[in-house]
Write a protein that holds these residues in place. Structure first.
Motif: not given
Length: 80
Positions: A56-57, A51-52, A37-41, A45-46
């Motif tokens: 989920k990651i 991410i569709a 849920t970390d927005q920076a991570d 990734i995106t």
């Protein structure tokens, strides 16, 4: 066909149990882990792979490397 259990986090305490599974019918990997849920991570990734909505990651601890490697080897190729 039933999923094949490969392994669980060796440091699990009974809750939050990251685990690795294989679908013998397809050879697909299934990972149970902590939702990222970390927005920076997620932003990192995106930038390479959006991410569709149905994706989920998940994060698995480094101590599970051997379990993941076992899923990649040891008969995994025979599942396809």
């Amino acid at each position: 066909m039933a999923l094949r259990f490969i392994g669980i986090d060796p440091n699990t305490n009974g809750g939050n149990c990251p685990s690795v599974w294989i679908d013998p019918a397809t050879g697909d990997f299934l990972f149970q882990g902590w939702e990222v849920t970390d927005q920076a991570d997620l932003a990192q990734i995106t930038t390479r792979s959006p991410i569709a909505g149905h994706e989920k990651i998940v994060r698995l601890p480094a101590r599970m490397r051997e379990i993941i490697a076992e899923a990649c080897g040891d008969g995994a190729a025979d599942l396809r």
